[in-house]
Design an enzyme around this catalytic site. Structure first.
Site, mmCIF file in Angstrom:
data_model
loop_
_atom_site.group_PDB
_atom_site.id
_atom_site.type_symbol
_atom_site.label_atom_id
_atom_site.label_comp_id
_atom_site.label_asym_id
_atom_site.label_seq_id
_atom_site.Cartn_x
_atom_site.Cartn_y
_atom_site.Cartn_z
ATOM 1 N N HIS A 85 0.887 -1.160 0.000
ATOM 2 C CA HIS A 85 0.000 0.000 0.000
ATOM 3 C C HIS A 85 0.926 1.211 0.000
ATOM 4 C CE1 HIS A 85 -2.432 -2.970 2.309
ATOM 5 N NE2 HIS A 85 -3.499 -2.368 1.798
ATOM 6 N N ASP A 89 2.262 1.900 3.401
ATOM 7 C CA ASP A 89 3.285 1.021 4.014
ATOM 8 C C ASP A 89 4.667 1.439 3.536
ATOM 9 O OD1 ASP A 89 0.899 -0.480 4.159
ATOM 10 O OD2 ASP A 89 1.569 -1.785 2.526
ATOM 11 N N HIS A 130 -10.865 -14.097 3.804
ATOM 12 C CA HIS A 130 -12.079 -13.372 3.407
ATOM 13 C C HIS A 130 -13.149 -14.355 2.933
ATOM 14 C CE1 HIS A 130 -9.624 -9.431 2.478
ATOM 15 N NE2 HIS A 130 -9.484 -9.870 3.719
ATOM 16 N N ASP A 161 -10.766 -11.424 10.829
ATOM 17 C CA ASP A 161 -9.714 -11.555 9.823
ATOM 18 C C ASP A 161 -8.350 -11.665 10.510
ATOM 19 O OD1 ASP A 161 -8.673 -11.635 7.298
ATOM 20 O OD2 ASP A 161 -8.875 -9.492 6.899
ATOM 21 N N ASP A 183 -5.637 -13.218 9.552
ATOM 22 C CA ASP A 183 -4.473 -13.144 8.648
ATOM 23 C C ASP A 183 -3.303 -14.003 9.122
ATOM 24 O OD1 ASP A 183 -5.677 -11.432 6.823
ATOM 25 O OD2 ASP A 183 -4.890 -9.613 7.755
ATOM 26 N N ASP A 210 -0.689 -12.347 2.567
ATOM 27 C CA ASP A 210 -1.375 -11.318 3.352
ATOM 28 C C ASP A 210 -1.570 -11.922 4.749
ATOM 29 O OD1 ASP A 210 -2.768 -9.217 4.300
ATOM 30 O OD2 ASP A 210 -4.314 -9.189 2.753
#
Ligand code: XUL
Ligand code: CO
Length: 439
Positions: free
Chosen positions: A100, A103, A270, A306, A308, A338
């Protein structure tokens, strides 16, 4: 150049018998599998936000890890993240990364300053990519973290916020193009709503499509030849995320005529939040010609958010790779971790163990998926199950020759019909176990 992980060696393949925790047992990057090098087939990517930024904060506590990498100023910290990221990728034989904008570099006082920060770090990243022979899988813009996005970005009630998101996306897309990125992702962080009492859902969805169309037009006009992706997620942060699951996103893409440019980036965690299996979401993408890329992780069924986590469930990785093979393998997409080490796994070594675990789980899953295909029993069963559509009335249905009347006449001539075709689920599950575990 400064070494950030001096205690971590270059991780080598030692084979399934190895008990060395800092070695691969299944991922052998240059070994040929299914017609190509394992590293090119699996296309593992490091997610900059988790590995280089996430410090273990949660709703109840602050960070447990230090991701400043010895930086004395904010910018030096972000520069050091870049050097550390490439050292890690090099040591782990991870060839790709995803980012991103936020980041890569911190937000400035203005859009111009924020974009200059991103470009500054991207300049360093570009040099490191050439030095270490690493590639950008995809880039994206974080249009959800800053409080201005409280009501969404493309779906915000405030047109100035919409414009701000467009500016951020333009900069992130320019950076993705500059770094030769193969993809650009839209995860609709806050593109959803909490209550219809304050929401014009029709306008919000039209606006979201407008933003995506602008991005696609801009990207294509500026040399972006990769794929745009939408990453479905059903909830968290908003109650009703507009990109609920693969089917919902496909309907959206079709309604707004966006299927030419957009594919799906399917994330395991997800999928499960949407009440689907990971395999289901991949299959929906594949049969609709929209399979693009994967965010590799896993959730925890007992937690239900979530989490991750790095993927270690080999059933999941095997069935995922079966879908990837059926989709014809990755083109622009790949396997982006992710995923993050747990809050309590706070050392540098834990990061490396996490990657090794995820990479080995996928390399093993790939081998097992190929074994399932080679074995053939499951595919043969499915083929035989639908054999009635290959001839006679079934062939007429498939070819479009049959009509409601002709089928009615046919059914009347049968008198009665019973389906005695067993689905044989347990038989098939046992075959799966046998292929996976029998030697
Ligand atoms: C959030 C998520 C994001 C996207 C990129 O759940 O998965 O990190 O992958 O914005
Ligand atoms: Co994701």
């Amino acid at each position: 150049m400064k070494e950030f992980f001096p205690q971590i060696p270059v991780i080598k393949y030692e084979g399934p018998g190895s008990t060395n925790p800092l070695a691969f047992r299944h991922y052998n990057p240059d070994e040929i599998i299914d017609g190509g090098r394992m590293r090119d087939k699996l296309k593992f990517a490091l997610a900059w936000w988790h590995t280089m930024c996430a410090e273990g904060t949660d709703m109840f506590g602050s960070g447990t890890m230090d991701k400043s990498f010895g930086g004395n100023t904010l910018m030096e910290t972000y520069e050091n993240k870049a050097y550390a990221a490439f050292e890690l990728m090099n040591k782990l034989s991870v060839d790709y990364f995803c980012f991103h904008d936020r980041d890569l570099a911190p937000e400035g006082a203005t859009i111009a300053e924020s974009c200059a920060n991103v470009k500054h770090i991207a300049g360093i990243v570009k040099e490191l990519m050439a030095k270490y022979d690493k590639k950008l899988l995809w880039g994206t813009a974080n249009c959800f973290g800053n409080p201005r996005y409280v009501h969404g970005a493309g779906t915000s009630c405030n047109a100035d916020v919409f414009a701000f998101a467009a500016a951020q996306i333009k900069c992130a897309l320019d950076t993705t193009i500059e770094l030769g990125g193969q993809g650009y992702v839209f995860w609709g962080g806050r593109e959803g709503y909490e209550t219809l009492l304050n929401t014009d859902m029709g306008l919000e969805l039209d606006n979201l499509a407008r933003l995506l169309k602008m991005a696609a037009e801009y990207g294509r006009a500026h040399g972006f030849t990769g794929d745009f992706y939408i990453e479905p997620k059903p909830k968290e942060p908003t109650k009703h995320q507009y990109d609920f699951d693969a089917s919902t996103v496909l309907a959206f893409l079709r309604k707004y005529d966006l299927t030419k440019d957009f594919k799906l980036n399917i994330e395991a965690n997800h999928a499960t939040l949407a009440g689907h299996t990971f395999q289901h979401e991949l299959c929906v993408a594949r049969i609709n010609g929209a399979f693009g890329s994967i965010d590799a992780n896993q959730g925890d069924m007992l937690l239900g958010w979530d989490t991750d986590q790095f993927p270690t469930n080999v059933y999941e990785t095997t069935l995922c790779m079966l879908e990837v093979i059926r989709a014809g393998g990755f083109t622009n997409g790949g396997l982006n971790f992710d995923s993050k080490a747990r809050r309590a796994s706070m050392t540098d070594e834990d990061i490396v163990h996490s990657f090794i675990a995820g990479m080995d789980a996928f390399a093993l899953g790939y081998k097992l998926a190929l074994r399932i295909i080679k074995d053939g029993r499951i595919d043969e069963f499915v083929k035989a199950r639908y054999a009635s559509y290959s001839s006679g009335i079934g062939a007429d249905i498939v070819s479009g020759k049959a009509t409601l009347e002709s089928l009615s006449d046919y059914a009347h001539s049968l008198g009665d019909v019973k389906s005695k075709d067993s689905g044989r689920q347990e038989y098939l599950e046992n075959i799966l176990n046998s292929i996976m575990f029998d030697r």
